[in-house]
Scaffold this motif. Structure first.
Motif, PDB file in Angstrom:
ATOM      1  N   ASN A  98       1.235  -0.914  -0.238  1.00  0.00           N
ATOM      2  CA  ASN A  98       0.352  -0.161  -0.221  1.00  0.00           C
ATOM      3  C   ASN A  98       0.734   0.841  -0.258  1.00  0.00           C
ATOM      4  O   ASN A  98       1.731   1.583   0.810  1.00  0.00           O
ATOM      5  N   GLN A  99       0.527   1.555  -1.101  1.00  0.00           N
ATOM      6  CA  GLN A  99       2.266   3.068  -1.189  1.00  0.00           C
ATOM      7  C   GLN A  99       1.895   4.368  -0.436  1.00  0.00           C
ATOM      8  O   GLN A  99       2.867   4.700   0.037  1.00  0.00           O
ATOM      9  N   GLU A 100       0.486   4.709  -0.290  1.00  0.00           N
ATOM     10  CA  GLU A 100       0.478   5.309   0.644  1.00  0.00           C
ATOM     11  C   GLU A 100       0.871   5.296   2.474  1.00  0.00           C
ATOM     12  O   GLU A 100       1.424   5.850   2.683  1.00  0.00           O
ATOM     13  N   ASP A 101       0.321   4.247   2.660  1.00  0.00           N
ATOM     14  CA  ASP A 101       0.824   3.819   3.860  1.00  0.00           C
ATOM     15  C   ASP A 101       2.310   3.972   3.973  1.00  0.00           C
ATOM     16  O   ASP A 101       3.280   4.238   4.525  1.00  0.00           O
ATOM     17  N   LEU A 102       3.551   3.371   2.959  1.00  0.00           N
ATOM     18  CA  LEU A 102       4.179   3.396   2.780  1.00  0.00           C
ATOM     19  C   LEU A 102       4.914   4.559   3.245  1.00  0.00           C
ATOM     20  O   LEU A 102       5.570   4.997   3.326  1.00  0.00           O
TER      21      LEU A 102
END
Length: 324
Positions: free
Chosen positions: A247-251
């Motif tokens: 999940n790139q937003e969470d990363l």
């Protein structure tokens, strides 16, 4: 005299593959090295072909299959990933599919090492300092200090061929412990003295977390806010497997807030990442353009295996490397 089978190739192949196909087939090739357009894909198979050679992200779906026609016997993808293929529809039509595992193991393991070293030793920031005038203006004795691999705990999520190859390359660095998680314990884990643990345990104890697992419905978005929250603040995350695992937003939030130290990514969603993607603004995120298999040796081996898959399928023989 029987006509030669027609093969459509969606991107130029390395010599080991294209030369092999040319010996027995009439080959149509998309004329540029850029990703094929949707219209280019449709036009390339229009009128009927006997085989398709494709690459991610070239979509092979119902529309492409319909235009390719009833003669289509085999599809060879020069990849391990299969997300671009509508496999249920392809199988329903009795079309064989070949792919290219194994031959890119060493190249991908080397790329994983490159990202691990680049992030741990802050090479991206170092390159910028050299080119932007920062060299010599050190802000103290800890300027651009990074993280050593020696004595660290390395967690590998998915100890398959690539995961094992990464661990073997890391052994000489003096890693104190290898942990791994996955569906089951692996007998070859003893080759690197790796310990099978639960995913959460791996996240909590590892200094480096490396994603080497294959993609399936269960692990899409596996590395999310919950996963990053369990990692050490000093942990570094590396992904050379599949972008959809993350999940790139969470990363981004984890890197921006300092919840984890750094990340190295060779894969993303989508590919390529948009120019204005937030991850590109971070100094502690090293991103490369899916170079895992980008060695001359690996690409030629992939192309050769793809050609052999196609030729076998055209002759009605068993493929050397069929999709399971």
């Amino acid at each position: 005299m029987a006509s030669r089978p027609i093969v459509f190739v969606s991107r130029s192949l390395p010599p080991a593959g294209i030369n092999l196909l040319n010996t027995e087939c009439d080959v149509r090739v998309w004329p540029t090295d850029s990703n094929i357009t949707r219209q280019g894909m449709l036009d390339g198979v229009r009128g009927g072909v006997d085989a398709i050679v494709c690459h991610p992200p070239d979509k092979v779906d119902t529309e492409v299959l319909d235009l390719a026609g009833y003669k289509l016997k085999v599809i060879g993808t020069m990849s391990v990933g299969l997300e671009h293929l509508d496999l249920p529809e392809i199988r329903k039509r009795g079309i064989k599919v070949g792919y290219t595992p194994n031959v890119l193991t060493d190249a991908t393991a080397e790329m994983t090492m490159a990202l691990l070293l680049a992030t741990s030793r802050r090479l991206q920031e170092g390159f910028s300092a050299v080119h932007e005038g920062g060299w010599g203006t050190w802000g103290g004795g800890m300027y651009l200090c990074g993280k050593q691999i020696t004595g660290s705990v390395v967690g590998i999520v998915g100890l398959g061929r690539i995961g094992l190859a990464v661990a073997m390359r890391l052994q000489p660095f003096g890693v104190s412990q290898f942990l791994y998680s996955g569906n089951s314990a692996k007998p070859w884990a003893s080759d690197v003295n790796a310990k099978f643990v639960k995913f959460d345990t791996l996240l909590q104890q590892s200094d480096f977390v490396i994603a080497c697992c294959s993609m399936n419905a269960q692990n899409k978005g596996l590395f999310n806010k919950d996963a990053f929250s369990k990692m050490k603040d000093s942990a570094i995350f590396i992904n050379t497997s599949r972008g959809v695992l993350v999940n790139q937003e969470d990363l981004y939030d984890a890197l921006k807030s300092g919840k984890i130290l750094a990340a190295g990514l060779d894969v993303a969603t989508p590919e390529p990442l948009p120019k204005d993607h937030p991850l590109k603004t971070l100094k502690n995120c090293v991103i490369t353009p899916h170079l895992g298999s980008a060695t001359t040796q690996a690409r030629n081996l992939m192309a050769e295996l793809t050609a052999k898959n196609v030729l076998a399928g055209l002759k009605g023989e068993a493929l050397p490397s069929p999709v399971p």
